[in-house]
Design a protein around this motif. Structure first.
Motif, PDB file in Angstrom:
ATOM      1  N   VAL A  46       0.867  -1.108  -0.005  1.00 39.95           N
ATOM      2  CA  VAL A  46       0.029  -0.180  -0.174  1.00 39.95           C
ATOM      3  C   VAL A  46       1.150   1.202  -0.040  1.00 39.95           C
ATOM      4  N   VAL A  47       0.684   2.018  -0.697  1.00 40.44           N
ATOM      5  CA  VAL A  47       1.264   3.471  -1.159  1.00 40.44           C
ATOM      6  C   VAL A  47       0.553   4.684  -0.715  1.00 40.44           C
ATOM      7  N   GLU A  48       0.890   5.203   0.878  1.00 38.35           N
ATOM      8  CA  GLU A  48      -0.124   6.916   1.091  1.00 38.35           C
ATOM      9  C   GLU A  48       1.047   7.708   1.038  1.00 38.35           C
ATOM     10  N   ARG A  49       0.795   8.660   0.479  1.00 40.81           N
ATOM     11  CA  ARG A  49       0.960   9.906   0.136  1.00 40.81           C
ATOM     12  C   ARG A  49       1.189  10.906   1.577  1.00 40.81           C
ATOM     13  N   ASN A  50       0.556  10.524   1.940  1.00 42.29           N
ATOM     14  CA  ASN A  50       0.051  11.384   3.632  1.00 42.29           C
ATOM     15  C   ASN A  50       1.019  10.580   4.921  1.00 42.29           C
ATOM     16  N   GLU A  51       1.685  11.550   5.478  1.00 43.95           N
ATOM     17  CA  GLU A  51       2.744  10.848   6.486  1.00 43.95           C
ATOM     18  C   GLU A  51       1.779  10.166   7.515  1.00 43.95           C
ATOM     19  N   SER A 101       3.692   8.757   3.204  1.00 45.62           N
ATOM     20  CA  SER A 101       5.111   9.849   2.593  1.00 45.62           C
ATOM     21  C   SER A 101       5.639   9.554   1.277  1.00 45.62           C
ATOM     22  N   SER A 102       4.121   8.741   0.650  1.00 47.20           N
ATOM     23  CA  SER A 102       5.112   8.083  -0.828  1.00 47.20           C
ATOM     24  C   SER A 102       4.083   7.977  -2.041  1.00 47.20           C
ATOM     25  N   GLU A 103       4.310   8.328  -2.877  1.00 45.67           N
ATOM     26  CA  GLU A 103       3.577   8.898  -3.707  1.00 45.67           C
ATOM     27  C   GLU A 103       4.185   7.819  -5.098  1.00 45.67           C
ATOM     28  N   ARG A 120       9.766   7.551  -2.708  1.00 45.05           N
ATOM     29  CA  ARG A 120       9.484   7.373  -1.404  1.00 45.05           C
ATOM     30  C   ARG A 120       9.566   9.030  -0.399  1.00 45.05           C
ATOM     31  N   ALA A 121       9.757   8.875   0.494  1.00 45.77           N
ATOM     32  CA  ALA A 121       9.570   9.602   2.089  1.00 45.77           C
ATOM     33  C   ALA A 121      11.570  10.790   2.132  1.00 45.77           C
TER      34      ALA A 121
END
Length: 607
Positions: free
Chosen positions: A217-222, A282-284, A303-304
């Motif tokens: 799972v890739v989640e852009r939020n922190e 923190s990834s997009e 990645r972050a």
């Protein structure tokens, strides 16, 4: 092709008058259901489909989810059902039909309606199925099927690894290192990449994990849960908590009935840890390209730490919600001369930022009500501008009519409730929705009359069908009341809806009738762009243009894009409230597992 539900004729209900039937005093529901299922099984297993004619009323329905069609289909009428079975039985070979005893019996939902409700299990060549049928009386005393529902529950030889099938090893000293290696995919790429770490993405990941399908799972939020945590402070669930349980880990029985958004956010974060899901925050995902020669997607993840990681995966699942990210703000002249602050509801966080100011909220659905309520709680002068009528029902009445004995502490197990809910085809159920809506509006009459007296415009939904068709059509147009409506009725939240907006002025808004509304802050609670925007941004125009409408009904009444692949191999989309995603996340996982194991048959799709 998407269908405008407002143009749909409401199918007739199987009332006793329409059936020209009566209910005898001595109905033996078990024997009637058992005999009917045996006759259906004999017809299907012997390929004697002509016998189907005698088992169904003329205006009957069969809804299948993957078990016989590898798709989501609804067939109406005996001829349509027989054609479907003729086309599919020879490929799937349904067999081993077994009647369940739970929830078997005669039901009388209304004085003029009755049916025998029955659950059953069955198998196909590759799958395990579950079904529900409802038999109605006929003029000659026979009981025949009005609706049949069949659902794929599992794949033969590939059970979910839960309970006694879970990992039995004792590796206490290695667990943390193994989890890091697994989460970072040090030894190879995942098979599935899930874009979006909200509840839908996490539920898909949880389903895939028990089928031994590595996913990320890739989640852009922190943090996981920030999609709830970062929204307005007053956000909470408007449906009862037991409607929202997640797979394998239901909410605690001690939770409040309507938990706050931040409580839900923290739960989602804990869900990842409890189920050992692989998540990069923190990834997009910046790009995803499909290679037809390899059948894989090349996905670039920023990645972050700023380093790009390129992954080659078999499947990409978008779980980015109902909508895109671009606010839909109407083009109102003079917006540049307004001296105050303009924001969209997606940017709004707390009324404490606006204390002492005049706030105008444009819109009259859920977000608008929540924001206006938050402003009132902070003693702010707030006005709601209503552009069009809104369907209003209270949570109390909805619970009494829609959830009681079904999705509550006294209802059936949650997985059975989900299947009972799905067992009525969407279009077939419109007549029942009219009756349910009528009852809810009767219970809410005092509040609705008070709103009307204040000038607030309400409606009864499309053709008087209430909430669900509004969700299917546009995901808006309603408010499930948790207190804001009474504030409007009492004048504590001011209302403006007697004229169209003409333009912004330096100090507020002017209207076509010459009236003005002073404002320091204007909040547009007017929705977001289409969810295809998210796919277009990552995969490009070519892939996005091949996608069906992601959230609308097709001519059979099925959601056209949800829980299916999207015109490009290995591209999937899942969205919905907790309950819908809980149910359909398994459908997505089963399809992916079947494809990975070479069990997936040809889709029998709507042409």
């Amino acid at each position: 092709m998407a269908v405008d539900i407002s143009n749909i004729s409401i199918p007739p209900l199987p009332t006793l008058d329409n059936l020209n039937a009566t209910i005898p005093d001595d109905v033996d529901a078990h024997n009637i259901a058992s005999d009917w299922l045996a006759a259906l099984a004999a017809a299907l297993e012997s390929d004697n489909l002509a016998a189907i004619n005698s088992l169904f009323v003329e205006d009957s329905w069969w809804r299948d989810m993957l078990s016989l069609t590898w798709d989501f289909r609804t067939f109406r009428g005996i001829s349509s059902i027989i054609t479907f079975l003729q086309d599919r039985v020879k490929f799937t070979h349904p067999k081993s039909f077994s009647l369940r005893q739970d929830l078997l019996g005669l039901q009388r939902p209304y004085h003029d309606m009755a049916w025998i409700n029955a659950l059953f299990d069955f198998e196909t060549d590759v799958g395990l199925g579950f079904g529900i049928f409802r038999l109605v009386p006929t003029a000659n005393g026979e009981w025949k099927a009005h609706t049949v529902y069949t659902n794929l529950e599992g794949l033969k030889g590939f059970p979910e690894k839960v309970g006694t099938l879970r990992n039995q090893e004792c590796n206490h000293s290695l667990w943390e290192k193994d989890r890091i290696r697994e989460r970072e995919f040090e030894n190879g790429d995942p098979l599935v990449l899930i874009i979006g770490g909200g509840h839908s993405g996490l539920e898909v990941a949880a389903r895939l994990k028990v089928y031994d399908i590595p996913s990320l799972v890739v989640e852009r939020n922190e943090r996981i849960g920030d999609n709830w945590r970062n929204r307005y402070d007053s956000l909470a669930l408007h449906d009862p908590v037991y409607f929202h349980h997640m797979p394998y880990l239901p909410f605690p029985s001690t939770w409040p009935k309507y938990p706050h958004a931040r409580k839900v956010a923290n739960w989602l974060e804990g869900y990842v840890e409890a189920l050992d899901l692989n998540v990069w925050t923190s990834s997009e995902v910046t790009a995803a390209t499909y290679d037809p020669s390899s059948g894989k997607w090349e996905v670039t993840v920023n990645r972050a730490d700023g380093i790009n990681r390129v992954l080659n995966v078999n499947h990409v699942v978008f779980t980015t919600g109902f909508s895109g990210v671009t606010p839909k703000i109407p083009g109102i002249p003079g917006i540049d001369i307004f001296k105050g602050e303009i924001m969209h509801s997606s940017q709004y966080q707390t009324a404490s930022n606006h204390v002492g100011k005049k706030v105008v909220v444009i819109g009259a659905c859920t977000s608008a009500h929540d924001i206006a309520h938050d402003c009132y709680n902070h003693e702010i002068d707030v006005t709601m501008y209503q552009r069009s009528s809104t369907f209003i029902m209270t949570t109390k009445s909805a619970n009494e009519v829609m959830f009681k004995g079904f999705y509550d502490e006294n209802g059936p197990p949650i997985d059975i409730a989900d299947r009972l809910s799905a067992s009525r085809p969407n279009f077939m159920g419109l007549g029942l929705m009219q009756r349910v809506t009528k009852r809810i509006l009767e219970l809410d009459r005092e509040l609705l009359d008070a709103l009307h007296k204040r000038g607030f415009r309400t409606n009864e939904g499309i053709h008087g069908t209430g909430l669900l068709p509004l969700l299917w059509r546009s995901l808006g147009g309603f408010y499930l009341d948790v207190g804001s409506s009474q504030l409007i009725a009492d004048g504590k939240i001011k209302l403006k809806n007697d004229s169209q907006i003409k333009e912004f002025t330096e100090n507020g808004l002017s209207f076509e009738d010459g009236s003005e509304l002073l404002a320091d802050v204007v909040v547009f609670a007017t929705g977001l762009s289409d969810s295809t925007e998210n796919i277009r941004a990552v995969c490009g125009d070519g892939v996005a243009d091949r996608c069906p409408p992601l959230w609308s009904l097709n001519k059979e009444g099925e959601i056209s894009g949800n829980a299916r692949d999207l015109g490009t191999p290995g591209l999937w989309y899942l969205a919905g409230k907790f309950a819908r995603s809980r149910f359909h996340s398994k459908h997505v996982a089963l399809q992916i597992k079947a494809k990975e194991e070479g069990l997936f048959g040809e889709r029998y799709s709507l042409v």
